[in-house]
Design a protein around this motif. Structure first.
Motif, PDB file in Angstrom:
ATOM      1  N   GLN A  87       0.962  -1.143  -0.043  1.00  0.00           N
ATOM      2  CA  GLN A  87       0.083   0.026   0.002  1.00  0.00           C
ATOM      3  C   GLN A  87       0.941   1.276  -0.012  1.00  0.00           C
ATOM      4  O   GLN A  87       0.739   2.009  -0.556  1.00  0.00           O
ATOM      5  CB  GLN A  87      -0.856  -0.146   1.254  1.00  0.00           C
ATOM      6  N   SER A  88       2.085   1.294   0.913  1.00  0.00           N
ATOM      7  CA  SER A  88       2.897   2.453   0.722  1.00  0.00           C
ATOM      8  C   SER A  88       3.348   2.704  -0.730  1.00  0.00           C
ATOM      9  O   SER A  88       3.712   3.836  -0.901  1.00  0.00           O
ATOM     10  CB  SER A  88       3.956   2.203   1.721  1.00  0.00           C
ATOM     11  N   ALA A  89       3.548   1.606  -1.343  1.00  0.00           N
ATOM     12  CA  ALA A  89       4.066   1.619  -2.724  1.00  0.00           C
ATOM     13  C   ALA A  89       3.020   2.111  -3.714  1.00  0.00           C
ATOM     14  O   ALA A  89       3.325   1.875  -4.980  1.00  0.00           O
ATOM     15  CB  ALA A  89       5.041   0.351  -3.160  1.00  0.00           C
ATOM     16  N   SER A  90       1.840   2.118  -3.259  1.00  0.00           N
ATOM     17  CA  SER A  90       0.603   2.589  -4.323  1.00  0.00           C
ATOM     18  C   SER A  90       0.515   1.064  -5.103  1.00  0.00           C
ATOM     19  O   SER A  90      -0.273   1.613  -6.262  1.00  0.00           O
ATOM     20  CB  SER A  90       0.882   3.632  -4.970  1.00  0.00           C
ATOM     21  N   LEU A  91       0.531  -0.026  -4.686  1.00  0.00           N
ATOM     22  CA  LEU A  91       0.273  -1.104  -5.350  1.00  0.00           C
ATOM     23  C   LEU A  91      -1.108  -1.614  -5.059  1.00  0.00           C
ATOM     24  O   LEU A  91      -1.487  -2.583  -5.939  1.00  0.00           O
ATOM     25  CB  LEU A  91       1.448  -2.079  -5.336  1.00  0.00           C
ATOM     26  N   VAL A  92      -1.402  -1.784  -3.783  1.00  0.00           N
ATOM     27  CA  VAL A  92      -3.055  -2.240  -3.474  1.00  0.00           C
ATOM     28  C   VAL A  92      -3.629  -0.936  -2.599  1.00  0.00           C
ATOM     29  O   VAL A  92      -2.937  -0.156  -2.024  1.00  0.00           O
ATOM     30  CB  VAL A  92      -2.757  -3.460  -2.608  1.00  0.00           C
ATOM     31  N   LEU A  93      -4.929  -1.455  -2.698  1.00  0.00           N
ATOM     32  CA  LEU A  93      -5.722  -0.457  -1.792  1.00  0.00           C
ATOM     33  C   LEU A  93      -6.555  -1.384  -0.869  1.00  0.00           C
ATOM     34  O   LEU A  93      -6.862  -2.461  -1.275  1.00  0.00           O
ATOM     35  CB  LEU A  93      -6.711   0.267  -2.510  1.00  0.00           C
ATOM     36  N   ARG A  94      -6.604  -1.086   0.359  1.00  0.00           N
ATOM     37  CA  ARG A  94      -7.555  -1.581   1.328  1.00  0.00           C
ATOM     38  C   ARG A  94      -8.726  -0.658   1.645  1.00  0.00           C
ATOM     39  O   ARG A  94      -8.596   0.448   2.095  1.00  0.00           O
ATOM     40  CB  ARG A  94      -6.619  -1.833   2.619  1.00  0.00           C
ATOM     41  N   GLU A  95      -9.917  -1.277   1.288  1.00  0.00           N
ATOM     42  CA  GLU A  95     -10.959  -0.495   1.520  1.00  0.00           C
ATOM     43  C   GLU A  95     -12.030  -1.365   2.104  1.00  0.00           C
ATOM     44  O   GLU A  95     -11.876  -2.741   2.288  1.00  0.00           O
ATOM     45  CB  GLU A  95     -11.608  -0.259  -0.209  1.00  0.00           C
ATOM     46  N   PRO A  96     -13.231  -0.971   2.761  1.00  0.00           N
ATOM     47  CA  PRO A  96     -14.135  -1.691   3.191  1.00  0.00           C
ATOM     48  C   PRO A  96     -14.586  -2.674   2.323  1.00  0.00           C
ATOM     49  O   PRO A  96     -14.694  -2.214   1.150  1.00  0.00           O
ATOM     50  CB  PRO A  96     -15.363  -0.701   3.732  1.00  0.00           C
ATOM     51  N   ASP A  97     -14.731  -3.790   2.795  1.00  0.00           N
ATOM     52  CA  ASP A  97     -15.247  -5.055   2.049  1.00  0.00           C
ATOM     53  C   ASP A  97     -16.799  -4.870   1.631  1.00  0.00           C
ATOM     54  O   ASP A  97     -17.455  -4.838   2.324  1.00  0.00           O
ATOM     55  CB  ASP A  97     -14.968  -6.160   2.731  1.00  0.00           C
ATOM     56  N   PRO A  98     -17.097  -4.901   0.446  1.00  0.00           N
ATOM     57  CA  PRO A  98     -18.523  -4.721  -0.231  1.00  0.00           C
ATOM     58  C   PRO A  98     -19.488  -5.703   0.386  1.00  0.00           C
ATOM     59  O   PRO A  98     -20.663  -5.680   0.727  1.00  0.00           O
ATOM     60  CB  PRO A  98     -18.582  -4.604  -1.512  1.00  0.00           C
ATOM     61  N   LYS A  99     -18.942  -6.809   0.833  1.00  0.00           N
ATOM     62  CA  LYS A  99     -19.664  -7.940   1.336  1.00  0.00           C
ATOM     63  C   LYS A  99     -19.838  -7.825   2.918  1.00  0.00           C
ATOM     64  O   LYS A  99     -20.895  -8.335   3.442  1.00  0.00           O
ATOM     65  CB  LYS A  99     -19.106  -9.459   1.031  1.00  0.00           C
ATOM     66  N   ASP A 100     -19.165  -7.390   3.479  1.00  0.00           N
ATOM     67  CA  ASP A 100     -18.904  -7.058   5.054  1.00  0.00           C
ATOM     68  C   ASP A 100     -18.385  -5.737   5.375  1.00  0.00           C
ATOM     69  O   ASP A 100     -17.058  -5.839   5.400  1.00  0.00           O
ATOM     70  CB  ASP A 100     -18.581  -8.297   5.499  1.00  0.00           C
ATOM     71  N   ARG A 101     -18.740  -4.758   5.511  1.00  0.00           N
ATOM     72  CA  ARG A 101     -18.137  -3.428   5.795  1.00  0.00           C
ATOM     73  C   ARG A 101     -17.328  -3.409   7.070  1.00  0.00           C
ATOM     74  O   ARG A 101     -16.441  -2.333   7.067  1.00  0.00           O
ATOM     75  CB  ARG A 101     -19.165  -1.999   5.737  1.00  0.00           C
ATOM     76  N   ARG A 102     -17.334  -4.556   7.784  1.00  0.00           N
ATOM     77  CA  ARG A 102     -16.596  -4.336   9.043  1.00  0.00           C
ATOM     78  C   ARG A 102     -15.189  -4.812   8.746  1.00  0.00           C
ATOM     79  O   ARG A 102     -14.214  -4.640   9.458  1.00  0.00           O
ATOM     80  CB  ARG A 102     -17.073  -5.364  10.151  1.00  0.00           C
ATOM     81  N   LYS A 103     -14.896  -5.454   7.431  1.00  0.00           N
ATOM     82  CA  LYS A 103     -13.802  -5.949   7.087  1.00  0.00           C
ATOM     83  C   LYS A 103     -12.988  -5.262   5.905  1.00  0.00           C
ATOM     84  O   LYS A 103     -14.013  -4.412   5.309  1.00  0.00           O
ATOM     85  CB  LYS A 103     -13.775  -7.551   6.559  1.00  0.00           C
TER      86      LYS A 103
END
Length: 147
Positions: free
Chosen positions: A78-94
């Motif tokens: 993520q620091s290298a802008s290669l992935v994004l972590r966002e709220p899971d559309p199936k379970d917003r707690r994850k």
């Protein structure tokens, strides 16, 4: 010239496979390092591409990486802008993980250099020997070929 020690051990298939695996890992690790990546970075990027969007916990189980270690790898990516972590559309707690466009390009470069490193590993074999060898490795390893 003296004979190499441990001839009985060094002739075992398990010893030879281990040596070949170590050489293969070293070749791939060196190729990935030239891209600024580590082996686990490549594994996680590949899994994210195949599974995205994927819950972080599912990703860790899918690649067999301890959750603490996965967090470190994902932080790097993520620091290298290669992935994004966002709220899971199936379970917003994850959190769900997906590749960025930059991550897709990096993964493609990683795949290219890893393929080249594996070609170098198998260079002493003919094309027919490579195909047969890979078939035998799949059988001996107890895994199934997925492609």
């Amino acid at each position: 010239m003296a004979e190499a020690p441990l001839p009985a051990i060094r002739s075992l298939p398990s010893w030879l496979l281990g040596r070949a695996a170590a050489r293969g890992r070293a070749l791939v690790a060196e190729a990935l390092a030239a891209q600024g990546m580590k082996m686990w970075h490549h594994v996680v990027l590949s899994a994210v591409r195949d599974l995205a969007p994927v819950a972080q916990a599912d990703l860790g189980r899918g690649v067999g990486l301890d959750p603490k270690d996965l967090v470190g790898v994902l932080n790097d990516l993520q620091s290298a802008s290669l992935v994004l972590r966002e709220p899971d559309p199936k379970d917003r707690r994850k959190n769900a993980v997906r590749l960025t466009e930059q991550g897709e390009r990096m993964l493609q470069r990683c795949e290219e250099v890893a393929c080249a490193a594996n070609a170098e590993l198998l260079e002493p074999l003919s094309e027919e020997e490579r195909e047969r060898f890979l078939e035998m490795l799949v059988r001996v390893s107890g895994t199934r070929e997925t492609n």
